[in-house]
Design an enzyme around this catalytic site. Structure first.
Site, PDB file in Angstrom:
ATOM      1  N   ASN A  55       5.178 -13.074  -6.761  1.00 19.35           N
ATOM      2  CA  ASN A  55       5.410 -11.634  -6.774  1.00 19.35           C
ATOM      3  C   ASN A  55       6.907 -11.348  -6.672  1.00 19.35           C
ATOM      4  OD1 ASN A  55       2.737 -10.738  -6.917  1.00 19.35           O
ATOM      5  ND2 ASN A  55       2.482 -10.642  -4.699  1.00 19.35           N
ATOM      6  N   HIS A  77      -3.842  -6.871 -10.667  1.00 21.16           N
ATOM      7  CA  HIS A  77      -2.797  -7.176 -11.655  1.00 21.16           C
ATOM      8  C   HIS A  77      -3.300  -6.928 -13.082  1.00 21.16           C
ATOM      9  CE1 HIS A  77       0.055  -9.203  -8.844  1.00 21.16           C
ATOM     10  NE2 HIS A  77      -1.047  -9.472  -8.180  1.00 21.16           N
TER      11      HIS A  77
END
Ligand code: HDD
EC number: 1.11.1.6
Length: 708
Positions: free
Chosen positions: A146, A74
């Site tokens: 997510n 990420h």
């Protein structure tokens, strides 16, 4: 014009750290005024530099340390400030104060892609991170989720493996921000538990049109705890008010070239222009006694709870209303951690969640250089922390007094423990556990294909086609035929047509049974694998399709390219522009050059974009107004490329009456479909807006005459 937001308790706190350099004299880091910051101190005009030049050292030593390690996953992300307002009475289920009706809580959000480096494209086919830090009255609560509700693996022990498999291959560091390579599919094809998630990432969810147009999920099952200590299982869902939309895969690849900051720019511009994105927070609640009720295990992070089985109840709304002031200070330094809770929320025993509880604080300690990262402004809670933890690199808080231990009498027994004064602090749910230690997995986690099938069969036909194309694309990029075969065998367990169609594109026939190597590794976790799956409660879930339902949809904040040149009719421009503005959409003029655009009726308007500087893939729909511009555009290849590409990517196009002749120089057929609006035959504004609400005319994909 930028809408002003009232500062809240968090943004007010942040503002107290903001530094403004306007009209300020330059200083060193110790605030010593600097006379000249261009020239080093030298021995004579042409002489060597002197060691005593502390001004130079101050500048360079800081510069040399500007970079911190990027997040191991990420790394690429974009952030925003916002607020959450609780709208439902949740006291029956949770004592969390920020979830009680009417409470407004400041928050910071960070969206991200997973695999790419910090400077990689926004449009990679990938999961998007959806992390929210709530600055509550009872301390910070992070919901680190997510945009896909399931995960690749069931046990945190394998997290480094899945990440190593998807990241660029270690010998050549190729490819960047892409799963279409051997090591990823090698791993996935040996891990049938990733089958469900792999369908989601091959679906359009993995190439969103905007961060503002995607769902978010807490993924794991968590627990709500009420004031009486009673637990209820809970799954979190974020539902975007703008609906869910994606781009087409070929478009995604082109956008990566034209504007690799596409999603970051989109979020920034929306907030800057006052189009504050909103999501509703929904929960699925499962009574504790129903833990074992379903055909799947609610602790298994590769499973969803279908919305048709347990409906999603909306409990609040998030509004993003302020951009960060400084990317590094806020978006880069924000430290999320699903392992930190507030009273009223607790972990479940999901083994992936349990493993995450360790990893995040550990990574922040490394990435942000020590244990005081909580004191960085973006991470600071809005209520002062009090404990006996002290010192460490870059400590900011200045602890008074000589006491930093407990118990103490010299500090009046403070900071005191809540229980000692009859107050309540965070208390873990008193779940009864009486077990033998094992390193293994529950048999209830062994069904890997039923929900993958549910997902595939719940998609509309165009969405299924996209999944087939995505698997074909990715597996074509895999060099090892054995890996392609193994993955095809997995797909064959999910859906025969899916496997056959992908197999055809690879020139391979899917095997009936799983590959022996896949079975060998699956049996490490489940010795008797494959086990007979339970009959699913739900075989079709409309909630899993992104297709707008009839009558649904908004075009708010969508970008419509108005394709113009000098001599265009203002009347023709305004006819659609005004109608679009009423719907909250944006009309963007694109001309043969930037600068003043001359109107046919006289007068001009400043144009910011030209066919040279922007590409059709960055817009949602197109309109060609009439006027003298039509003649110019007829022989403007970049214009023709715009409308051809728009057509190929299934977008809505409109032509004013006097501009319809331009269709003849493109691949767009006369009376093409409901996404091509001709003013002489249809209601220009009404039909254009109705077609845009469908987002794309996916059926047009079969018409492949237009080269890409
Ligand atoms: Fe993770 C970052 C989401 C499993 C270890 N993860 C990270 C971020 C998101 C997620 C959104 C970015 C946070 C930010 O914006 O700063 N991760 C998930 C989800 C998971 C998940 C939804 C499964 C349901 N993650 C997971 C596991 C582990 C990690 C099982 C390790 C055992 N994740 C990390 C990390 C990161 C991270 C290495 C990298 C940077 C960071 O934490 O702050 O610790």
């Amino acid at each position: 014009m930028k809408k002003q937001n009232k500062p809240n308790v968090k943004t007010g706190q942040m503002d107290s750290y903001v530094v403004n350099n306007l009209d300020k004299r330059m200083t060193t880091n110790d605030s010593v005024p600097i006379h000249d910051n261009n020239n080093t101190l030298k021995a004579g005009e042409r002489g060597p530099s002197l060691l005593e030049d502390f001004i130079y050292q101050d500048k360079l030593a800081h510069f040399d340390r500007e970079r911190i390690p990027e997040r191991v996953v990420h790394a690429r992300g974009s952030g925003a400030h916002g607020v959450f307002e609780a709208t439902a009475d949740m006291s029956k289920y949770t004592k969390a104060k920020f979830l009680q009706k009417g409470t407004v809580t400041p928050l910071f959000i960070r969206f991200s892609t997973v695999a790419g480096f910090k400077g990689s494209t926004d449009l990679a086919r990938d999961v998007r991170g959806f992390s929210v830090k709530f600055y509550t009255e009872e301390g910070n609560y992070d919901l680190v989720g997510n945009n896909i509700p399931v995960f690749f693996i069931q046990d945190a022990m394998q997290f480094p493996d899945v990440v190593h498999a998807v990241k660029p291959e270690p010998d050549k560091e190729i490819p960047q921000a892409a799963s279409a390579h051997d090591t990823f599919w090698d791993f996935i094809s040996l891990m049938p538990e990733s089958a469900h998630m792999s369908l989601w990432i091959m679906s359009d969810r993995a190439i969103p049109r905007s961060f503002r147009m995607m769902e978010g999920f807490g993924v794991h099952t968590f627990k709500f705890i009420n004031a009486q200590g009673k637990a209820t299982f809970v799954k979190f869902h974020w539902k975007p008010r703008l609906g869910m939309h994606s781009v087409a895969w070929q478009e995604a690849q082109k956008i990566s070239g034209y504007d690799s900051d596409f999603h970051r720019r989109d979020l920034w511009e929306a907030i800057e222009s006052g189009n504050f994105p909103q999501w509703d927070l929904g929960v699925q609640l499962i009574p504790e006694e129903d833990e074992m009720k379903y055909s799947f295990d609610i602790l298994d992070p590769t499973k969803i709870i279908p919305e048709e089985l347990v409906p999603v109840q909306v409990i609040g709304t998030m509004t993003l209303n302020r951009n960060p002031t400084n990317f590094f200070a806020e978006t880069e330094q924000v430290a999320f951690d699903p392992g930190r809770l507030v009273p009223g929320i607790d972990f479940s025993n999901d083994p992936l969640l349990q493993g995450r509880v360790f990893s995040y604080a550990d990574t922040q300690n490394y990435r942000l250089g020590g244990p005081n990262f909580h004191e960085i402004p973006i991470n600071r809670s809005v209520v002062q922390k009090h404990n006996n933890q002290k010192d460490g690199f870059s400590r900011m808080d200045i602890l008074e007094g000589n006491v930093s231990y407990f118990p103490n009498s010299l500090g009046n027994g403070c900071p005191y423990h809540a229980m000692l004064r009859g107050e309540k602090g965070f208390e873990s749910h008193g779940e009864k556990i009486d077990a033998k230690k094992i390193r293994g997995r529950s048999a209830s986690f062994a069904d890997h294909f039923t929900q993958a099938r549910l997902f595939f069969r719940s998609q509309s036909e165009p969405e299924q086609e996209h999944i087939i194309s995505a698997f074909s694309f990715e597996l074509s990029k895999v060099n090892a035929v054995a890996v392609r075969m193994r993955e095809l065998a997995i797909l064959n367990q999910i859906d025969k047509t899916l496997a056959a169609r992908v197999g055809k594109n690879l020139g391979l026939t899917p095997a009936k049974e799983l590959d022996p190597l896949t079975l060998q590794f699956a049996r490490q976790n489940h010795p008797k694998y494959p086990l007979k799956p339970n009959k699913p409660e739900v075989e079709q879930s409309p909630a899993l399709s992104m297709r707008p339902k009839p009558g649904e949809g908004t075009i708010a904040s969508r970008k419509v390219a108005f394709l113009v040149a000098d001599g265009v009719s203002l009347k023709s421009v305004d006819k659609l522009r005004k109608a679009l503005q009423k719907e909250g959409a944006e009309a963007v003029l694109i001309s043969t050059r930037v600068g003043p655009l001359q109107y046919k009726e006289g007068g001009s308007e400043e144009v910011q974009h030209s066919y040279l500087t922007v590409a059709s893939v960055c817009y949602d729909a197109f309109y060609t107004p009439e006027g003298d511009s039509v003649q110019t555009l007829k022989s403007e290849p970049d214009y023709i490329q715009f409308i051809n590409e728009g057509y190929r990517h299934c977008k809505v196009l409109a032509f004013a009456k006097g501009a319809e002749s331009l269709m003849a120089v493109s691949f767009i057929p006369d009376q093409a479909d409901k996404g091509v609006i001709q003013e002489s035959k249809q209601a220009l504004a009404a039909d254009f807006i109705a077609a845009m609400k469908l987002h794309r005319i996916w059926e047009r994909e079969m018409d492949r005459k237009v080269p890409v």
